[in-house]
Every structure is written in C-alpha cells, then in structure tokens.
Scaffold this motif. Structure first.
Motif, mmCIF file in Angstrom:
data_model
loop_
_atom_site.group_PDB
_atom_site.id
_atom_site.type_symbol
_atom_site.label_atom_id
_atom_site.label_comp_id
_atom_site.label_asym_id
_atom_site.label_seq_id
_atom_site.Cartn_x
_atom_site.Cartn_y
_atom_site.Cartn_z
ATOM 1 N N GLN A 1 0.776 -1.277 -0.033
ATOM 2 C CA GLN A 1 -0.037 0.140 0.023
ATOM 3 C C GLN A 1 0.905 1.283 -0.169
ATOM 4 O OE1 GLN A 1 -2.937 0.090 3.183
ATOM 5 N NE2 GLN A 1 -3.631 -1.954 2.664
ATOM 6 N N SER A 2 1.873 1.273 0.767
ATOM 7 C CA SER A 2 2.673 2.403 0.804
ATOM 8 C C SER A 2 4.172 2.012 1.669
ATOM 9 C CB SER A 2 1.944 3.693 1.538
ATOM 10 O OG SER A 2 1.733 3.158 3.077
ATOM 11 N N VAL A 3 4.961 2.861 1.497
ATOM 12 C CA VAL A 3 6.298 2.833 2.214
ATOM 13 C C VAL A 3 6.026 4.091 2.982
ATOM 14 C CG1 VAL A 3 8.775 3.223 2.164
ATOM 15 C CG2 VAL A 3 7.628 1.910 0.208
ATOM 16 N N ASP A 4 6.012 3.887 4.274
ATOM 17 C CA ASP A 4 5.866 4.841 5.045
ATOM 18 C C ASP A 4 6.915 5.786 5.879
ATOM 19 O OD1 ASP A 4 2.999 4.082 4.880
ATOM 20 O OD2 ASP A 4 3.649 2.378 6.416
ATOM 21 N N THR A 5 8.084 5.153 6.150
ATOM 22 C CA THR A 5 9.340 5.939 6.742
ATOM 23 C C THR A 5 10.483 5.002 6.409
ATOM 24 O OG1 THR A 5 9.169 4.700 8.766
ATOM 25 C CG2 THR A 5 8.063 6.723 8.511
ATOM 26 N N ILE A 6 11.558 5.446 6.047
ATOM 27 C CA ILE A 6 13.013 5.057 5.953
ATOM 28 C C ILE A 6 13.939 5.793 6.896
ATOM 29 C CG2 ILE A 6 14.730 4.461 4.367
ATOM 30 C CD1 ILE A 6 12.921 4.560 2.054
ATOM 31 N N ASN A 7 14.566 4.984 7.549
ATOM 32 C CA ASN A 7 15.706 5.425 8.692
ATOM 33 C C ASN A 7 16.954 4.830 8.292
ATOM 34 O OD1 ASN A 7 13.904 7.179 10.136
ATOM 35 N ND2 ASN A 7 13.265 5.425 11.291
ATOM 36 N N VAL A 8 18.139 5.609 8.169
ATOM 37 C CA VAL A 8 19.294 5.016 7.980
ATOM 38 C C VAL A 8 20.086 5.456 9.098
ATOM 39 C CG1 VAL A 8 19.275 5.094 5.482
ATOM 40 C CG2 VAL A 8 20.166 7.031 6.645
ATOM 41 N N TYR A 9 20.915 4.562 9.741
ATOM 42 C CA TYR A 9 21.959 4.685 10.988
ATOM 43 C C TYR A 9 23.063 4.626 10.670
ATOM 44 C CZ TYR A 9 17.485 3.477 13.226
ATOM 45 O OH TYR A 9 16.061 3.469 13.699
ATOM 46 N N ASP A 10 23.801 5.767 11.618
ATOM 47 C CA ASP A 10 25.265 6.060 11.365
ATOM 48 C C ASP A 10 26.095 4.939 12.244
ATOM 49 O OD1 ASP A 10 25.117 6.945 13.937
ATOM 50 O OD2 ASP A 10 25.714 8.952 13.376
#
Length: 166
Positions: free
Chosen positions: A106-115
């Motif tokens: 249905q949807s891509v809601d959030t994307i987080n990348v980590y250091d």
C-alpha cells in the motif's frame, strides 16, 4: 544475490479475513456443529498459514524491513561515463530496486538510515524514491539523480516501514 535482511510484523491486522457465518455456510454447518470460537480459530490459523506461505497480507498490516546495506547493481559505470546503450544509461543509477516482500504493497511509510553510533537519519521517501504498488511484489526505486542514503551501522543499517494488505 542476496542481501541480509530482517522482516518483522509491526502492527497486525485487526479482525478476521472471513466472517464466521461465511465459513459455517461454506462448510454447511450450523453454529452448534461448528461453534463460533472454533470457526474463528480455524479462520485465524488458515489465514496465518496462507499469508506465511505466499507472503501476502489479506488485511492491512504494518511491517518493518531491515537491511544491512542497499542492493548493489552489476553496472560497470562510474562518474564521468556518459555513453553506452540507452538501457544502461537510464537504469536507476545502475542499482537494483528494493523489493518489499509482503504484498500487496500500500505504501512505504518511513525510511531511517543509521550511522556507526546508532543515530537515525530520516529519509524523505517521496523525494528520493519512486514507490511501485502495482506489482505483485511492491518495490521502491531510487529516483534518477538521487543517491542511496548512507547507512553505516554494521547490522540493520536501514529500516523501512511499510504498509501492506488488501
């Protein structure tokens, strides 16, 4: 080629995929022959089994997909090269799509990348990715001119939250 990933159900569907009365009618059984509690249990077990076998979500659910790294393409192009077949020049930066394993997307809601220290950076989905919800396995493709957001953590450097289901 595989990319280590994790997949976790974040928010399960509420309710059941088929009504108890529909199951009882289909089986030609009354509520005394197949009590509502037993019918509900059968529906939940069958739904869970089919969803697991086919990677499908019958009802709306939220999922968390974690990746160690973005997919790497097999392109030999690098900065400065501007010639080649039109198909090679118009690929999305020579990299593959990220397929979201539960369908229908249905949807891509959030994307987080980590250091490396575990600090999250939120990635703007609409600005960086084209999301394809029409394929059986939904996907997100990096937009032309964009670069993959950098995730440096050794494990689960990328977290993608998405919603799937009919």
């Amino acid at each position: 080629i595989t990319n280590p990933r994790g997949l976790v159900l974040s928010s399960a569907a509420t309710g059941i995929a088929v009504s108890v009365s529909a199951l009882q009618t289909h089986l030609k059984m009354s509520a005394t022959q197949l009590p509502n509690g037993d019918a509900t249990a059968l529906i939940e077990q069958a739904t869970a089994w089919i969803e697991a076998q086919e990677n499908v979500a019958f009802m709306t659910q939220s999922w968390l997909l974690t990746l160690d790294r973005w997919p790497a393409g097999d392109s030999v192009w690098w900065g400065g090269v501007r010639q080649g077949s039109i198909n090679e020049l118009y690929t999305s930066n020579g990299l593959l799509d990220v397929e979201l394993p539960i369908w229908p997307l249905q949807s891509v809601d959030t994307i987080n990348v980590y250091d490396e220290d575990g600090n999250a950076t939120v990635v703007d989905v609409a600005e960086n990715f084209d999301v394809d919800t029409t394929r059986t396995t939904g996907r997100m493709t990096l937009k032309r001119g964009k670069t993959w957001p950098i995730g440096m953590r050794a494990n689960n450097a990328i977290e993608i939250t998405f919603t799937a289901g009919f």
